[in-house]
Design an enzyme around this catalytic site. Structure first.
Site, PDB file in Angstrom:
ATOM      1  N   ASP A 134      25.266 -23.068 -39.801  1.00  0.00           N
ATOM      2  CA  ASP A 134      24.717 -24.362 -40.035  1.00  0.00           C
ATOM      3  C   ASP A 134      25.826 -25.283 -40.117  1.00  0.00           C
ATOM      4  O   ASP A 134      26.911 -25.263 -40.598  1.00  0.00           O
ATOM      5  CB  ASP A 134      24.096 -24.437 -41.384  1.00  0.00           C
ATOM      6  CG  ASP A 134      23.204 -25.647 -41.525  1.00  0.00           C
ATOM      7  OD1 ASP A 134      22.634 -26.289 -40.348  1.00  0.00           O
ATOM      8  OD2 ASP A 134      23.038 -26.210 -42.795  1.00  0.00           O
ATOM      9  N   HIS A 141      24.709 -38.873 -42.829  1.00  0.00           N
ATOM     10  CA  HIS A 141      24.299 -37.966 -43.816  1.00  0.00           C
ATOM     11  C   HIS A 141      25.630 -37.486 -44.582  1.00  0.00           C
ATOM     12  O   HIS A 141      25.434 -37.630 -45.819  1.00  0.00           O
ATOM     13  CB  HIS A 141      23.810 -36.563 -43.149  1.00  0.00           C
ATOM     14  CG  HIS A 141      23.581 -35.385 -44.196  1.00  0.00           C
ATOM     15  ND1 HIS A 141      22.562 -35.479 -45.174  1.00  0.00           N
ATOM     16  CD2 HIS A 141      24.148 -34.338 -44.312  1.00  0.00           C
ATOM     17  CE1 HIS A 141      22.512 -34.368 -46.017  1.00  0.00           C
ATOM     18  NE2 HIS A 141      23.500 -33.677 -45.507  1.00  0.00           N
ATOM     19  N   GLU A 207      16.120 -30.052 -45.360  1.00  0.00           N
ATOM     20  CA  GLU A 207      16.874 -30.716 -44.609  1.00  0.00           C
ATOM     21  C   GLU A 207      16.365 -30.853 -43.230  1.00  0.00           C
ATOM     22  O   GLU A 207      15.950 -29.813 -42.499  1.00  0.00           O
ATOM     23  CB  GLU A 207      18.453 -29.972 -44.626  1.00  0.00           C
ATOM     24  CG  GLU A 207      19.214 -30.486 -45.835  1.00  0.00           C
ATOM     25  CD  GLU A 207      20.387 -30.094 -45.935  1.00  0.00           C
ATOM     26  OE1 GLU A 207      20.927 -29.014 -45.194  1.00  0.00           O
ATOM     27  OE2 GLU A 207      21.164 -30.529 -46.739  1.00  0.00           O
ATOM     28  N   GLU A 209      16.587 -30.785 -39.421  1.00  0.00           N
ATOM     29  CA  GLU A 209      17.698 -30.462 -38.455  1.00  0.00           C
ATOM     30  C   GLU A 209      17.034 -30.109 -37.138  1.00  0.00           C
ATOM     31  O   GLU A 209      15.902 -29.779 -37.100  1.00  0.00           O
ATOM     32  CB  GLU A 209      18.515 -29.393 -38.852  1.00  0.00           C
ATOM     33  CG  GLU A 209      19.042 -29.560 -40.193  1.00  0.00           C
ATOM     34  CD  GLU A 209      20.359 -28.481 -40.690  1.00  0.00           C
ATOM     35  OE1 GLU A 209      20.746 -27.925 -39.776  1.00  0.00           O
ATOM     36  OE2 GLU A 209      20.748 -28.442 -41.814  1.00  0.00           O
ATOM     37  N   ASP A 241      16.432 -26.764 -43.203  1.00  0.00           N
ATOM     38  CA  ASP A 241      17.329 -26.046 -44.014  1.00  0.00           C
ATOM     39  C   ASP A 241      17.010 -26.222 -45.191  1.00  0.00           C
ATOM     40  O   ASP A 241      17.610 -27.154 -46.081  1.00  0.00           O
ATOM     41  CB  ASP A 241      18.663 -26.377 -43.333  1.00  0.00           C
ATOM     42  CG  ASP A 241      19.771 -25.685 -44.274  1.00  0.00           C
ATOM     43  OD1 ASP A 241      19.615 -24.419 -44.601  1.00  0.00           O
ATOM     44  OD2 ASP A 241      20.789 -26.359 -44.499  1.00  0.00           O
ATOM     45  N   ARG A 245      19.351 -28.016 -54.570  1.00  0.00           N
ATOM     46  CA  ARG A 245      20.666 -28.857 -54.741  1.00  0.00           C
ATOM     47  C   ARG A 245      21.338 -28.504 -56.096  1.00  0.00           C
ATOM     48  O   ARG A 245      22.381 -28.613 -56.085  1.00  0.00           O
ATOM     49  CB  ARG A 245      20.057 -30.373 -54.809  1.00  0.00           C
ATOM     50  CG  ARG A 245      19.590 -30.907 -53.662  1.00  0.00           C
ATOM     51  CD  ARG A 245      20.254 -30.881 -52.586  1.00  0.00           C
ATOM     52  NE  ARG A 245      19.644 -31.288 -51.037  1.00  0.00           N
ATOM     53  CZ  ARG A 245      20.415 -31.080 -50.056  1.00  0.00           C
ATOM     54  NH1 ARG A 245      21.313 -30.430 -49.706  1.00  0.00           N
ATOM     55  NH2 ARG A 245      19.658 -31.561 -48.801  1.00  0.00           N
ATOM     56  N   GLN A 248      23.403 -25.529 -55.317  1.00  0.00           N
ATOM     57  CA  GLN A 248      24.277 -25.943 -54.521  1.00  0.00           C
ATOM     58  C   GLN A 248      25.700 -26.573 -55.266  1.00  0.00           C
ATOM     59  O   GLN A 248      26.820 -26.206 -54.963  1.00  0.00           O
ATOM     60  CB  GLN A 248      24.116 -26.719 -53.520  1.00  0.00           C
ATOM     61  CG  GLN A 248      24.773 -27.318 -52.390  1.00  0.00           C
ATOM     62  CD  GLN A 248      24.185 -27.912 -51.220  1.00  0.00           C
ATOM     63  OE1 GLN A 248      23.170 -28.471 -51.109  1.00  0.00           O
ATOM     64  NE2 GLN A 248      25.030 -28.563 -50.249  1.00  0.00           N
ATOM     65  N   LYS A 261      21.426 -21.980 -49.869  1.00  0.00           N
ATOM     66  CA  LYS A 261      20.889 -22.093 -48.584  1.00  0.00           C
ATOM     67  C   LYS A 261      20.369 -20.813 -47.943  1.00  0.00           C
ATOM     68  O   LYS A 261      19.859 -20.861 -46.809  1.00  0.00           O
ATOM     69  CB  LYS A 261      21.948 -22.925 -47.635  1.00  0.00           C
ATOM     70  CG  LYS A 261      22.644 -24.103 -48.216  1.00  0.00           C
ATOM     71  CD  LYS A 261      21.823 -25.304 -47.832  1.00  0.00           C
ATOM     72  CE  LYS A 261      22.611 -26.558 -47.933  1.00  0.00           C
ATOM     73  NZ  LYS A 261      22.166 -27.432 -47.281  1.00  0.00           N
ATOM     74  N   THR A 265      15.042 -20.441 -44.030  1.00  0.00           N
ATOM     75  CA  THR A 265      15.289 -21.481 -43.049  1.00  0.00           C
ATOM     76  C   THR A 265      14.012 -21.466 -42.263  1.00  0.00           C
ATOM     77  O   THR A 265      13.943 -20.336 -41.731  1.00  0.00           O
ATOM     78  CB  THR A 265      16.652 -21.137 -42.483  1.00  0.00           C
ATOM     79  OG1 THR A 265      17.727 -21.026 -43.160  1.00  0.00           O
ATOM     80  CG2 THR A 265      16.941 -22.586 -41.431  1.00  0.00           C
ATOM     81  N   GLU A 372      18.885 -37.578 -50.252  1.00  0.00           N
ATOM     82  CA  GLU A 372      19.261 -39.201 -49.819  1.00  0.00           C
ATOM     83  C   GLU A 372      18.127 -40.114 -49.830  1.00  0.00           C
ATOM     84  O   GLU A 372      18.355 -41.135 -50.419  1.00  0.00           O
ATOM     85  CB  GLU A 372      19.878 -39.137 -48.240  1.00  0.00           C
ATOM     86  CG  GLU A 372      20.944 -38.441 -47.917  1.00  0.00           C
ATOM     87  CD  GLU A 372      20.798 -38.076 -46.213  1.00  0.00           C
ATOM     88  OE1 GLU A 372      20.315 -37.033 -45.940  1.00  0.00           O
ATOM     89  OE2 GLU A 372      21.688 -38.753 -45.826  1.00  0.00           O
TER      90      GLU A 372
END
Ligand code: CA
Length: 424
Positions: A134, A141, A207, A209, A241, A245, A248, A261, A265, A372
């Site tokens: 990844d 971002h 996420e 992607e 993904d 948070r 993480q 993560k 996925t 975000e």
């Protein structure tokens, strides 16, 4: 003979102009039906799936000396045959589906078993994922995340403008659209507490992607050039993904994301080929400073792909849009990612999956994650019916769509969907 990307081509299979799957697309997937439960390779056309195993057994597609490439539960065997075979096969499928070619159109005994209604098809993970890497290649971002966690002056780390940053993820938990995603557990240590605890993630995120599907291998110890890397790319999928948070934030120093993560996925079931995306190739943003010579590009390697994310909470009847952006904003291209990945001598394999990194654009509505969109939980996203979200709750469904808009047709990716189950 017209090129398979010719906008004027039409199929004898009816295709709605709003469909993601006109004759100019021809994405590959793996499907099964109740009547024939063995998974095999198919191509999406309108609201049908063209069964390539049927065409192969009827001698309508000849990949000699390879046999039964399509009567398999993954695309890996076909991908391993290489870009010339990919091209030749796409030309042949396009030819067989054309409105003015009677070969398949008028042969009811083959056409009927070969064209399966999409509604009857169960879609599987389209390839065996050899490895999953990844990246982190959207400047918007990376800047947004950097501002939230390190402040405006240190938003981008000093290495970011010099190479595509990435980490090695888990191939074992890549799942196809529609697979439900269980809320992960992990070590949590909110900044205000003294000690970590173990429990369900409280800040579950998506996420947005794109995923590159690598269709050719490269030997250990060898670098790749731009053209070589490009020719190894079989196609693209939508990729979510999923990210925890809070896990993480506690674990990522100093080696980067790990369990945050690793739990799931999701990818879309149809692989849109690199060749089908060719008309939508565009230049990426100017790269300043100019990258080191091994990362320089002689051609435009970005793609104009519209992207859309929608969320449906359990109590909502309809999903509501929360993000609208475009793949073209990516600072580092997929080709640069692949070149960089092999630059140490790292071998690539058939079936490697490369996540682009979260795709955010310059505007607020173009942010490709809840982290975000809700600005680290401080600005809840408002949905119809008074529903508010900072992060994902149990029962939430997340849908991503992507398409390239042509003149009168679209080359689309379908959808990647996932619904959150409570922690076990
Ligand atoms: Ca990511």
């Amino acid at each position: 003979m017209p090129h398979p990307n010719d906008p004027k081509l039409r199929s004898f299979v009816d295709v709605d102009p709003a469909s993601d799957f006109p004759i100019q697309n021809l994405p590959y997937g793996v499907f099964s039906t109740q009547a024939a439960p063995a998974p095999r390779v198919g191509v999406a056309i309108g609201d049908r799936v063209l069964d390539l195993a049927v065409l192969e057994s009827e001698g309508l597609i000849d990949l000699a000396p390879a046999y039964d490439v399509f009567a398999q539960a993954s695309l890996n065997a076909f991908m391993a045959l290489g870009p010339r075979v990919w091209s030749k096969t796409r030309v042949r499928i396009s030819e067989l589906l054309r409105h003015d070619n009677p070969k398949l159109r008028d042969d009811k005994s083959v056409r009927t078993p070969a064209l399966v209604p999409m509604a009857d098809a169960r879609l599987h993970l389209p390839f065996e994922v050899a490895g999953y890497t990844d990246f982190y290649s959207s400047k918007e971002h990376a800047t947004n995340v950097g501002v939230m966690f390190r402040g405006k002056d240190n938003a981008l780390q000093p290495n970011w403008l010099h190479m595509p940053i990435g980490y090695n993820g888990r191939a074992s938990t890549v799942v196809v659209s529609g697979t439900r995603v269980r809320r992960p557990r992990g070590q949590l240590k909110p900044p205000a507490t003294d000690a970590p605890s173990f429990g369900p993630c409280k800040r579950l995120d998506f996420e947005l992607e794109m995923g590159v599907v690598v269709g050719q291998s490269s030997p250990i110890g060898e670098m790749l050039g731009e053209t070589q890397a490009e020719e190894m790319i079989f196609g693209f999928v939508l990729l979510n993904d999923w990210s925890a948070r809070d896990i993480q934030q506690w674990e990522y120093v100093p080696l980067g994301p790990f369990q945050a993560k690793a739990f799931a996925t999701s990818i879309s079931p149809w692989i849109v080929t690199r060749e089908a995306l060719e008309p939508f190739r565009v230049h990426g943003p100017a790269q300043d400073p100019v990258p080191l010579p091994y990362l320089r590009q002689a051609q435009p390697n970005n793609y104009d792909i519209e992207l859309d994310v929608a969320l449906r909470a359990a109590q909502m009847n309809q999903a509501a849009g929360i993000c609208r952006t475009n793949f073209k904003y990516m600072y580092w291209s997929s080709v640069q990612q692949l070149v960089h990945h092999a630059s140490s001598g790292c071998a690539m394999n058939v079936g490697d999956l490369l996540g682009s990194g979260t795709i955010s654009g310059p505007e607020k509505h173009q942010r490709g994650s809840l982290l975000e969109l809700s600005w680290n939980g401080t600005e809840p996203v408002e949905l119809p019916g008074g529903v508010k979200r900072t992060f994902l709750e149990d029962g939430d469904s997340l849908m991503m769509r992507g398409w390239c808009q042509g003149n009168g047709y679209r080359v689309g990716f379908g959808e990647v969907e996932g619904t959150i189950l409570p922690a076990s």
